[in-house]
Design a protein around this motif. Structure first.
Motif, PDB file in Angstrom:
ATOM      1  N   VAL A  32      -4.327 -29.979 -65.337  1.00 28.30           N
ATOM      2  CA  VAL A  32      -4.337 -29.626 -63.835  1.00 28.30           C
ATOM      3  C   VAL A  32      -3.609 -28.463 -63.265  1.00 28.30           C
ATOM      4  CG1 VAL A  32      -3.931 -30.777 -61.536  1.00 28.30           C
ATOM      5  CG2 VAL A  32      -5.208 -32.116 -63.235  1.00 28.30           C
ATOM      6  N   GLY A  33      -2.207 -28.521 -64.027  1.00 28.89           N
ATOM      7  CA  GLY A  33      -1.489 -27.275 -63.675  1.00 28.89           C
ATOM      8  C   GLY A  33      -1.992 -25.891 -63.816  1.00 28.89           C
ATOM      9  N   GLU A  34      -2.763 -25.731 -64.781  1.00 27.69           N
ATOM     10  CA  GLU A  34      -3.398 -24.643 -65.239  1.00 27.69           C
ATOM     11  C   GLU A  34      -4.721 -24.282 -64.399  1.00 27.69           C
ATOM     12  OE1 GLU A  34      -4.172 -20.836 -67.218  1.00 27.69           O
ATOM     13  OE2 GLU A  34      -2.100 -22.155 -67.107  1.00 27.69           O
ATOM     14  N   SER A  35      -5.525 -25.174 -64.325  1.00 28.46           N
ATOM     15  CA  SER A  35      -6.660 -24.954 -63.566  1.00 28.46           C
ATOM     16  C   SER A  35      -6.635 -25.073 -62.065  1.00 28.46           C
ATOM     17  CB  SER A  35      -7.773 -26.219 -63.965  1.00 28.46           C
ATOM     18  OG  SER A  35      -7.262 -27.454 -63.581  1.00 28.46           O
ATOM     19  N   ILE A  73       2.106 -27.599 -61.787  1.00 25.88           N
ATOM     20  CA  ILE A  73       1.488 -26.178 -61.163  1.00 25.88           C
ATOM     21  C   ILE A  73       2.491 -25.435 -60.914  1.00 25.88           C
ATOM     22  CG2 ILE A  73       0.396 -25.808 -59.083  1.00 25.88           C
ATOM     23  CD1 ILE A  73      -0.983 -28.547 -58.925  1.00 25.88           C
ATOM     24  N   THR A  74       3.680 -25.951 -60.355  1.00 27.42           N
ATOM     25  CA  THR A  74       4.815 -24.880 -59.906  1.00 27.42           C
ATOM     26  C   THR A  74       5.321 -24.292 -60.999  1.00 27.42           C
ATOM     27  OG1 THR A  74       5.304 -26.534 -58.150  1.00 27.42           O
ATOM     28  CG2 THR A  74       6.975 -24.798 -58.717  1.00 27.42           C
ATOM     29  N   GLY A  75       5.734 -24.839 -62.169  1.00 28.34           N
ATOM     30  CA  GLY A  75       6.405 -24.071 -63.353  1.00 28.34           C
ATOM     31  C   GLY A  75       5.135 -23.046 -63.965  1.00 28.34           C
ATOM     32  N   THR A  76       3.818 -23.228 -63.778  1.00 28.61           N
ATOM     33  CA  THR A  76       2.816 -22.363 -64.187  1.00 28.61           C
ATOM     34  C   THR A  76       2.932 -21.244 -63.262  1.00 28.61           C
ATOM     35  OG1 THR A  76       1.555 -24.273 -65.105  1.00 28.61           O
ATOM     36  CG2 THR A  76       0.341 -22.125 -64.436  1.00 28.61           C
ATOM     37  N   PRO A  93       1.021 -25.983 -73.403  1.00 27.99           N
ATOM     38  CA  PRO A  93       0.090 -25.007 -73.735  1.00 27.99           C
ATOM     39  C   PRO A  93      -1.442 -25.666 -74.375  1.00 27.99           C
ATOM     40  CG  PRO A  93       1.847 -25.111 -75.419  1.00 27.99           C
ATOM     41  CD  PRO A  93       2.458 -25.562 -74.151  1.00 27.99           C
ATOM     42  N   LEU A  94      -1.086 -27.120 -74.821  1.00 30.44           N
ATOM     43  CA  LEU A  94      -2.105 -27.723 -75.198  1.00 30.44           C
ATOM     44  C   LEU A  94      -3.132 -28.014 -74.035  1.00 30.44           C
ATOM     45  CD1 LEU A  94      -4.034 -29.340 -77.234  1.00 30.44           C
ATOM     46  CD2 LEU A  94      -2.408 -31.381 -76.864  1.00 30.44           C
ATOM     47  N   GLY A  95      -2.506 -28.623 -72.810  1.00 34.21           N
ATOM     48  CA  GLY A  95      -3.346 -28.686 -71.752  1.00 34.21           C
ATOM     49  C   GLY A  95      -3.769 -27.646 -71.086  1.00 34.21           C
ATOM     50  N   ALA A  96      -3.145 -26.432 -71.078  1.00 31.80           N
ATOM     51  CA  ALA A  96      -3.664 -25.142 -70.496  1.00 31.80           C
ATOM     52  C   ALA A  96      -4.734 -24.670 -71.257  1.00 31.80           C
ATOM     53  CB  ALA A  96      -2.359 -24.328 -70.437  1.00 31.80           C
ATOM     54  N   ILE A 127     -11.831 -33.332 -62.268  1.00 32.00           N
ATOM     55  CA  ILE A 127     -12.336 -33.872 -63.305  1.00 32.00           C
ATOM     56  C   ILE A 127     -10.971 -34.672 -63.720  1.00 32.00           C
ATOM     57  CG2 ILE A 127     -13.009 -34.300 -65.870  1.00 32.00           C
ATOM     58  CD1 ILE A 127     -15.158 -32.281 -65.304  1.00 32.00           C
ATOM     59  N   PHE A 128     -10.124 -33.709 -64.101  1.00 30.83           N
ATOM     60  CA  PHE A 128      -8.831 -34.295 -64.457  1.00 30.83           C
ATOM     61  C   PHE A 128      -8.000 -34.886 -63.358  1.00 30.83           C
ATOM     62  CE2 PHE A 128      -9.814 -31.523 -68.079  1.00 30.83           C
ATOM     63  CZ  PHE A 128      -9.277 -32.126 -69.165  1.00 30.83           C
ATOM     64  N   LEU A 129      -8.153 -34.590 -62.166  1.00 36.01           N
ATOM     65  CA  LEU A 129      -7.291 -35.507 -61.124  1.00 36.01           C
ATOM     66  C   LEU A 129      -7.709 -36.752 -61.057  1.00 36.01           C
ATOM     67  CD1 LEU A 129      -7.012 -32.683 -58.094  1.00 36.01           C
ATOM     68  CD2 LEU A 129      -5.063 -33.663 -59.672  1.00 36.01           C
TER      69      LEU A 129
END
Length: 422
Positions: A35-38, A89-92, A208-211, A236-238
């Motif tokens: 979710v952080g990436e998308s 999300i913020t770290g990304t 990196p796996l999740g992203a 979907i992930f939320l």
């Protein structure tokens, strides 16, 4: 990693602010990083809010939610994982700011965040004598914990993007490296590796796996993805996170108080040294793999996501007249004419007060620009970067919940001037 880290003294269970480290912890952690990436990409790119504005918004929201989380006296499933999602999300976004906005090379970003994480861990250990997350029973330790989490998300983003840049791997293939590394760390933890070290290595690798999973799902088929888009992937992930949080809130399987008490892995000095040696060997082998892959002819997998970073890293940004001249000289005339027409139409609609038509027309601009991104960037990277940064404020201004005509017109006129329009 299905039991608590072995630390001394034992944590005060009733005041623990973190969940039990079970398989559910890692599942929801990967969901959060995806979710952080998308979601960051959806807000920044799809909605045209802009990278800086998106980072400011999420920094504020994260600060509020984190303040609420810090005031709680114990672990609460919903509050804890909402904080993790927002920090993801913020770290990304912080890494993206350095890379896409400031033009900092990814290897420097990775080095900066690695140093920051080392400093956080050092100060945390000196003050508290432990880095175990199950010692998070007082606010100072919790503050160190959340700061470390934020930095790991930023570091994981930089490492993941740097890997893609070095190797040229597509989003599907790029999932394998962090997945394999996590698969190595897990049995080593059971064998007797330092549990705190194993936990934080796995925690960084899940980023990196999740992203990469998020990119694989959201990118189009020509880009190596499934084409779900950032919005659909985020939804979907939320929903998956929400379902998992509801389940854990009811079952209580993620609380220390209800932990099953599975026997901890045997810890002997010999096993600890052996595991540490294997981890070091895996780290060396990973570096060698990346170095070898980088030496092979390849195209950076980040070219479609952010070619601006590649241009900015090696040369100064052009001025407006320089960008205009370069675009006129190097970009196909039909493309330039199309961009000017769309921009002029959008400006005309704004002046008439027809915001609906302006928003629809500016979407045409976004689509036309994105469709020609690869060709234009290859023709003149610096000019593409300059114009791309002018398009972002146009999208933000026209799509704002309460549009300001003066702001819209200024952004559109600036863009039109660069495109060579009147």
């Amino acid at each position: 990693m299905s039991t608590r880290e072995m630390t001394s003294p034992p944590p005060t269970k009733l005041l623990s602010k973190v969940p039990e480290i079970t398989i559910w912890f890692w599942i929801i952690k990967v969901l959060c990083t995806t979710v952080g990436e998308s979601f960051a990409d959806f807000i920044n790119v799809a909605l045209g809010v802009g990278l800086v504005e998106t980072a400011v918004i999420f920094t504020g929201v994260t600060a509020v939610v984190l303040a609420v989380q810090m005031r709680l006296r114990g672990y609460r499933t919903g509050a804890y994982w909402l904080t993790v999602v927002l920090l993801s999300i913020t770290g990304t976004l912080y890494t993206d700011l350095l890379t896409d906005q400031a033009g900092v090379p990814l290897w420097i970003s990775a080095g900066v965040f690695s140093a920051m994480l080392a400093v956080v861990f050092t100060i945390w250990f000196v003050k508290e004598r432990t880095l175990s997350i199950h010692s998070i029973t007082i606010r100072p330790r919790e503050a160190f914990y959340w700061l470390a989490v934020l930095v790991t998300f930023a570091l994981g983003t930089a490492l993941g993007d740097w890997t893609l840049d070095l190797t040229g791997w597509g989003p599907g293939a790029s999932i394998l490296l962090p997945l394999i590394l996590i698969g190595i760390v897990t049995p080593l933890w059971r064998f007797g590796a330092n549990p705190v070290l194993a936990f934080w290595i796995a925690y960084i690798l899940t980023r990196p796996l999740g992203a990469n999973i998020g990119d694989w799902l959201s990118l189009t088929a020509p880009e190596g993805g499934l084409g779900l888009g950032t919005l659909t992937t985020s939804i979907i992930f939320l929903l998956a996170i929400l379902a998992t949080v509801v389940y854990l809130s009811i079952s209580k399987t993620d609380t220390v108080e209800r932990a099953s008490g599975t026997a901890a892995p045997p810890v002997t000095p010999g096993r600890r040294r052996t595991a540490l040696g294997i981890l070091a060997g895996v780290a060396v082998a990973t570096v060698m793999l990346l170095a070898y892959t980088s030496s092979l002819p390849h195209k950076s997998a980040l070219a479609d996501e952010g070619p601006a970073a590649t241009c900015q890293a090696g040369s100064a940004a052009p001025t407006q007249p320089e960008a205009q001249a370069a675009a006129q000289a190097n970009f196909p005339a039909p493309n330039m004419a199309e961009f000017r027409t769309i921009t002029s139409d959008t400006l005309a609609f704004v002046k008439k007060g027809d915001q609906t038509a302006a928003a629809a027309r500016v979407t045409d601009l976004e689509t036309a620009w994105d469709d020609n991104q690869s060709a234009l960037n290859a023709a003149d990277c610096a000019a593409w970067t300059y114009i791309d940064k002018q398009i972002d404020p146009v999208l933000s201004a026209v799509r704002a919940p309460t549009p300001k005509p003066a702001t819209e017109q200024t952004a559109l006129k600036n863009l039109l001037a660069t495109l060579g329009g009147a």
